[in-house]
Design a protein around this motif. Structure first.
Motif, PDB file in Angstrom:
ATOM      1  N   ASP A  31      -7.695   3.323  -5.195  1.00  0.00           N
ATOM      2  CA  ASP A  31      -8.715   3.844  -4.287  1.00  0.00           C
ATOM      3  C   ASP A  31      -8.821   5.339  -4.561  1.00  0.00           C
ATOM      4  O   ASP A  31      -8.003   6.124  -4.071  1.00  0.00           O
ATOM      5  CB  ASP A  31      -8.304   3.569  -2.837  1.00  0.00           C
ATOM      6  N   VAL A  69       1.414  -7.540   4.516  1.00  0.00           N
ATOM      7  CA  VAL A  69       1.241  -6.153   4.093  1.00  0.00           C
ATOM      8  C   VAL A  69       2.542  -5.368   4.214  1.00  0.00           C
ATOM      9  O   VAL A  69       3.233  -5.439   5.227  1.00  0.00           O
ATOM     10  CB  VAL A  69       0.166  -5.440   4.946  1.00  0.00           C
ATOM     11  N   VAL A  71       0.855  -1.188   0.000  1.00  0.00           N
ATOM     12  CA  VAL A  71       0.000   0.000   0.000  1.00  0.00           C
ATOM     13  C   VAL A  71       0.888   1.234   0.000  1.00  0.00           C
ATOM     14  O   VAL A  71       1.852   1.315   0.768  1.00  0.00           O
ATOM     15  CB  VAL A  71      -0.930   0.013   1.232  1.00  0.00           C
ATOM     16  N   ALA A 114      -4.025  -0.392   5.118  1.00  0.00           N
ATOM     17  CA  ALA A 114      -2.927  -1.301   5.460  1.00  0.00           C
ATOM     18  C   ALA A 114      -3.120  -1.919   6.841  1.00  0.00           C
ATOM     19  O   ALA A 114      -2.888  -3.120   7.034  1.00  0.00           O
ATOM     20  CB  ALA A 114      -1.596  -0.562   5.386  1.00  0.00           C
ATOM     21  N   PRO A 129      -4.586   5.323   3.017  1.00  0.00           N
ATOM     22  CA  PRO A 129      -3.727   4.163   2.755  1.00  0.00           C
ATOM     23  C   PRO A 129      -3.273   3.458   4.030  1.00  0.00           C
ATOM     24  O   PRO A 129      -3.247   2.220   4.091  1.00  0.00           O
ATOM     25  CB  PRO A 129      -2.543   4.769   1.997  1.00  0.00           C
ATOM     26  N   ASP A 152     -12.323   3.046   4.084  1.00  0.00           N
ATOM     27  CA  ASP A 152     -11.053   2.326   4.189  1.00  0.00           C
ATOM     28  C   ASP A 152     -11.281   0.931   4.773  1.00  0.00           C
ATOM     29  O   ASP A 152     -10.665  -0.052   4.335  1.00  0.00           O
ATOM     30  CB  ASP A 152     -10.074   3.099   5.070  1.00  0.00           C
ATOM     31  N   VAL A 208      -1.885  -1.187  -3.800  1.00  0.00           N
ATOM     32  CA  VAL A 208      -2.987  -0.268  -3.531  1.00  0.00           C
ATOM     33  C   VAL A 208      -2.453   1.162  -3.462  1.00  0.00           C
ATOM     34  O   VAL A 208      -1.485   1.438  -2.751  1.00  0.00           O
ATOM     35  CB  VAL A 208      -3.680  -0.625  -2.197  1.00  0.00           C
ATOM     36  N   TYR A 209      -3.105   2.069  -4.185  1.00  0.00           N
ATOM     37  CA  TYR A 209      -2.683   3.465  -4.193  1.00  0.00           C
ATOM     38  C   TYR A 209      -3.914   4.364  -4.324  1.00  0.00           C
ATOM     39  O   TYR A 209      -4.994   3.910  -4.675  1.00  0.00           O
ATOM     40  CB  TYR A 209      -1.706   3.736  -5.338  1.00  0.00           C
ATOM     41  N   PHE A 263       3.815  -1.188   3.669  1.00  0.00           N
ATOM     42  CA  PHE A 263       3.261   0.154   3.565  1.00  0.00           C
ATOM     43  C   PHE A 263       4.374   1.135   3.250  1.00  0.00           C
ATOM     44  O   PHE A 263       5.388   1.193   3.945  1.00  0.00           O
ATOM     45  CB  PHE A 263       2.559   0.530   4.874  1.00  0.00           C
TER      46      PHE A 263
END
Length: 306
Positions: A153, A40, A7, A30, A26, A248, A120-121, A42
């Motif tokens: 996102d 995950v 993320v 995460a 974000p 989120d 994911v951004y 980050f």
């Protein structure tokens, strides 16, 4: 094997009238993924200040690795002042510029992105050139044969975006999550539409998306795939405390279920329940468990059955 997700984006303090809470969409996503036991990473940046140290400590307490969270000398840790006068539509005044506007490219982090199953951004962390250029280089690293899936996102925060910027980020995405207000704005840039499903189809077709997930607040959520598979969930009725972080929580829960092989309807239901659970509590990252989510789903099923 547990799916790996990376993320990218902002981490900051949400300043409310009576509290200061760790946040940033974000980071919230995460942390939710971490709580579900996912693998995950980050990527972000804080300042070398007291607020930055507190954020690093918070992430560590949540079990989220801070390996890829940079510490900058020249800019302060991010702050967003939240206006919660309307509990169903929280607005923000976001300090600019701050540390996460200066996320530097890191070759080892790029390898982490490329080795992930999902990346994911969002929009906000690309409002300035340094972090935007870094994000675009990481997105380029997803275009490798093994198939890391970029997940956008959208999360529009006026005035911190432009049409050109959002369109550029959409071009990299394979999965997009947005809310109904963002759908109307973004699809309106491209073509007229009569309803939400048609607007979703416009974006799926225009950007070659695998899937678009739409959140509709108290009205639930929808998902549309490139193959035309469509599902809608009408949501859950809860007493709303505030909606900070509910989107989120939805995204983290949806990705958790989808990435671990659950069907789209079940993933959508689980995500709606997670979002409702957070909306019923104060702040973006309240304590709740999968048991709480399943209890909410079971209670709704009983109501529907009667």
């Amino acid at each position: 094997m547990t799916p790996k997700l990376t993320v990218f984006g902002e981490v900051l303090w949400d300043v409310l009238p009576d509290a200061r809470l760790a946040g940033g969409a974000p980071m919230n996503v995460a942390v939710h993924l971490q709580r579900y036991g996912m693998d995950v990473s980050f990527i972000s940046r804080v300042g070398r200040d007291e607020l930055g140290a507190e954020l690093l400590a918070f992430m560590a307490e949540q079990g989220l690795s801070t390996r890829w969270v940079q510490t900058g000398e020249t800019h302060l840790t991010g702050i967003a002042k939240a206006n919660v006068s309307d509990s169903t539509e929280v607005t923000y005044k976001i300090l600019h510029p701050v540390a996460w506007d200066y996320i530097r490219f890191d070759h080892a982090a790029a390898q982490c992105v490329a080795a992930s199953d999902f990346f994911v951004y969002g929009t906000l962390a690309s409002r300035d050139r340094t972090s935007r250029d870094t994000l675009l280089r990481y997105l380029a690293s997803t275009r490798v044969p093994h198939g890391c899936v970029p997940i956008f996102d959208v999360n529009l925060r006026p005035p911190h975006y432009t049409r050109e910027q959002v369109t550029e980020l959409l071009a990299f995405a394979r999965i997009v999550k947005m809310n109904e207000h963002e759908l109307r704005e973004v699809s309106g840039w491209l073509a007229p539409f009569e309803n939400e499903r048609q607007a979703m189809a416009v974006l799926v077709d225009r950007f070659g998306l695998d899937m678009l997930v739409l959140t509709c607040g108290a009205e639930g959520a929808m998902v549309l795939t490139a193959g035309g598979e469509y599902h809608r969930h009408s949501g859950f009725t809860v007493d709303v405390s505030d909606t900070i972080g509910s989107g989120d929580a939805f995204l983290g829960a949806f990705l958790y279920r989808f990435a671990t092989g659950h069907p789209l309807p079940a993933s959508l239901e689980f995500a709606c329940a997670a979002g409702a659970s957070v909306a019923s509590k104060k702040g973006a990252l309240p304590a709740f468990t999968e048991t709480d989510i399943h209890a909410l789903i079971h209670m709704r099923q009983q109501v529907v059955a009667h």
